[in-house]
Every structure is written in C-alpha cells, then in structure tokens.
Enzyme design. Structure first.
Site: not given
Length: 473
Positions: A10-12, A14
């Site tokens: 998970v990206s920041t 998201e």
C-alpha cells in the site's frame, strides 16, 4: 517444503482508500488461503511504497525466496500490487515466477497463468494498471501546473525558511529560518565551502538535518527569490521572497565559477577569482625556490593550470606565462582604493556597466518590432472602422499580426524577468568607499569576503594589465 507467499503493498496515498489498507488486504488474503487449503503461508508487506518501481524491501525479499525455491505460489489482492508498470508485471511473472515454477493468483481478478488466455488476461490487466498510473500522473501534473500558473506553491515538503498557511493556502516566511537561509546564501557568495556552511547551519537549527548536499540544492531553489518553476518557465509566486535578486545572481555566478574548477575561498587572497585570458582556464598558485650564490630565493606565482603541467600532459597551447603573486594582488587592491577615492573613475566604471549588451540590443529590437506591429494593427482597425476595409477581408492578416504581437510581448517579458539588474549607484559607491577606507584594517578573511562582493573575475592577460570584471559592470 515450499509455502504460499501473500504479498501486500500500500502506498502512502492509498492508505485512506477503502479496501487498500494493510489490515483489509491481510484479512481477505489470509481468509482466501484458508479457503483454498493453503495453511502454510507467509506475509510479505510493503507499507508506504509506490508500485512504480521494484525497490521495495519486502518485495525484494519475496523474489529472493522465490529464486531460492522456498515459495510455491504468490497471492495478491490485485495485480497492480505487484507493479503499476506493464513491463515490470510481465517480467516478474514470466522471468521470475514461471522460471521457478511458482504460480500466481490475484483474488479479485480471475485468470490462470498456465493457459495462453490467462497470460493474455494478465497483459490486458497490466495495461490498465499502467493506464491508471499514467492518468494519476497526468491529473497530478495538470493540477500542479495550474497551481503554479496562479503563483501558488505546488506542494511537497515545505521549503526550509517557510511555513504553510492552510487557511490562506500559501507559504509564509518563517523569520528565524529565513535569517539562516539568507546567511547561507551570503556565506556561499563570500567563498565559504558548502561543507563549512552546512556545519554552521546545523549548529543554528534542529528543524532540518542539513549537510552539504542540502546546501547545494538550497542554493539552486528559485523559490527563495519569490519565483516558481512551471514546465521549465519561471513565474511569479504569491509568497514573499527571502533572497533579493542581487544576492541570487552573486550565488549563481559563484556556483558557475566552482563548476568551472575554481575553489571556494582558500589559502590565498585571490583564490577562485582568477582566470586565464588566453585559454579561459583556471589559475593556480605556484611556488618556486631557486639557489643563487648560496642564497635561497622563494617566489610565489600565478599561472594557468593548462600551462603549468608537464609538457607531455599539456592538451593545448596556452602560453599565458607566470605572474608574481604579490604584484597581481597589489594591482587589484590599488584598483579598489583608486575607485573608492575617485568619484569620476567610479562613475565611468558604473556607466560602462550600463552600456547595452547584445541581449539588451535584442530587447531594443523587440520593442521596435512591437511598435511596428502595433502600428500596423491600429491602421487596420482604423480602416475597418472608417469603412475602407471589410473585416472579413483582412481577418487572417489581423489574426497573424495579433499572434505576432503576443509572441513579441512574451519575448520581452521573458527578457525582463531574466535580466532584472537593479543597480543602485549610491549603494555601489558606498560599498566601494567603505571597503576602500577600511581595507588596511581588515584581516585576511575580511579582505577575501570584500573582494567577492565586488569582483566576478580577474582575467590575467599575457601582454597587458589584468582585467577586472566587477559585479555591477
């Protein structure tokens, strides 16, 4: 025995999106493994990592375990968790998973990598994952450019020296940090090294970790002059500048000199200020010792670096010669003192600096061309208004002239933005007078700083006196 690998990313950006959080992915993927009888599984989690590259610690660890034969299958919630780039997805599946007999499953996208149709589906899904990424980038870029075109900061980490006002949606000067920023620019323009400046700045603030690379980047940021970059063009920001135009120019000239090979303020008075008038090379300090009739004589000289090498190492034909250090330094000091005590000589030098350069001649030409185009448009408008011409018959000509006028006005604006030399004659005279009168009372470091405030370059010439290029000329 090989196990199933659950990969979660998970990206920041998201973190707040429903269904993308670490816990949400973990819960659903573990439930999937149990439902499929895959009770031996291991979690690989990259928290806060983008899918645009493969430099992710858990991902790299999982790939290593695949290649070591520890993993039998890889399970993700969605294909773009592996990567948002089509090329990377296909490389991972074909060159890593398949070569190591590892199957791959996406729990929300049904495909079977063992069939040609399943592989085709992966390719299609990877294309859409990259398309989604490209659209996000495009929307972000367009939004950023729109903000900057309105003079608003484009976002990111707040520049040292500013605070972010959420209500007004703009940068505001942090006075304490701004004083440090200003001093950083001043110290660099005076010849201090980036390392020594970083050490000084670090002792003055705990707000940021500051090293020589931070100083390097800070000295290039036009945001400190009140400007923002928009697609390579400079536009006026609505935020207050910290650095004035003159100091900015001195720093950029100093940077160029160092890029060309000059040293920061060093052991000798003119270190970093000298250059060769024959080949435009850098000047080095040379010490020579001779013995004549049992007496030792020591000489300190300045010479072109390209000339002062062994003959076999010479790349050019520079023949500038050697100059006594004390004579060159005394010449420069005498020039400063003469200007400081002679208003007429100083005025002559300042006036010479005001003579139009080639660029300024271009500006004069542009202004004349603008006047000519504007006159042609006025004549056409007058002719239409008086009924001598029909608007429809000259519409193309008017449109072309208006476009030409707009282009010329843009060129003039760009010139003005890039050449704001606010030479204050009184300030220059006062600076010369003050330095000339106080010179003999300065210590060596103060003399070096004073020289860098006044002088861009000192050009050593083969058959004539050195030429001094002043900052205001």
């Amino acid at each position: 025995m090989a196990y199933a690998a659950i990969y979660i990313r998970v990206s920041t950006d998201e973190q707040a999106e429903q269904g993308y959080s670490i816990d949400a992915q973990k819960e659903k993927l573990i439930a999937y493994c149990i439902s499929q009888g895959l009770n031996d599984f291991k979690l690989y989690i990259d928290d806060g990592y983008t899918g645009t590259n493969m430099e992710r610690p858990a991902f790299k660890r999982m790939i290593r375990h695949v290649q070591e034969g520890k993993i039998s299958t890889v399970i993700v919630r969605k294909l773009d968790r592996l990567s948002r780039k089509q090329k990377d997805v296909m490389t991972i599946i074909e060159d890593i998973f398949e070569k190591n007999n590892v199957t791959f499953t996406s729990t929300t996208e049904l495909f079977d990598t063992s069939t040609p149709f399943g592989k085709a589906m992966i390719g299609v899904l990877a294309v859409f994952a990259q398309l989604d990424r490209d659209m996000i980038i495009e929307r972000t870029t367009m939004g950023r450019r729109q903000r900057v075109s309105n003079g608003k900061w484009y976002g990111g980490r707040i520049p040292f020296g500013y605070n972010w006002n959420k209500e007004l949606q703009q940068l505001e000067v942090n006075r304490e940090e701004a004083r440090i920023v200003t001093r950083i620019f001043e110290m660099y323009s005076q010849g201090e090294s980036r390392l020594s400046i970083a050490e000084w700045a670090s002792s003055r603030t705990n707000a940021r970790a500051i090293d020589h690379s931070v100083i390097r980047d800070m000295l290039k940021r036009t945001i400190y002059t009140g400007k923002l970059k928009n697609a390579g063009e400079l536009v006026d920001g609505i935020h207050e500048p910290i650095i004035d135009h003159q100091l900015w120019e001195r720093v950029q000239i100093e940077t160029q000199k160092r890029n060309d090979g000059s040293s920061p303020k060093g052991e000798y008075l003119l270190t970093g200020l000298l250059k060769c008038g024959v080949c435009d090379g850098n000047i080095v300090h040379v010490k020579r010792v001779t013995n004549v009739k049992n007496k030792t004589y020591s000489y300190e000289l300045y010479a072109c670096k390209k000339q002062h090498v062994r003959v076999k190492e010479r790349n050019g034909t520079c023949n500038l010669g050697y100059f006594r250090r004390e004579k060159i330094e005394q010449f420069v000091i005498d020039q400063i003192k003469q200007l400081s005590t002679s208003p007429s000589k100083m005025k002559a030098v300042i006036d010479k600096g005001k003579e139009p350069s080639n660029d300024e001649q271009d500006l004069i030409h542009l202004e004349a061309e603008l006047k000519k185009v504007s006159k042609s448009l006025e004549n056409l408008y007058d002719a239409i208004e008086s009924g001598d011409l029909k608007a429809s018959s000259v519409s193309d000509r008017i449109r072309n002239l208006e476009e030409k006028r707009d282009n010329i006005e843009n060129d003039i604006d760009e010139y003005i933005d890039g050449n704001q030399k606010e030479t204050d004659e009184k300030t220059i005279k006062k600076m010369f007078t003050d330095i000339g009168q106080a010179w003999d009372y300065f210590d060596e470091d103060e003399q070096k700083i004073a020289l860098r405030k006044l002088i861009k370059y000192i050009v050593l010439q083969k058959d004539s006196s050195p030429h001094i290029e002043w900052f205001f000329s």
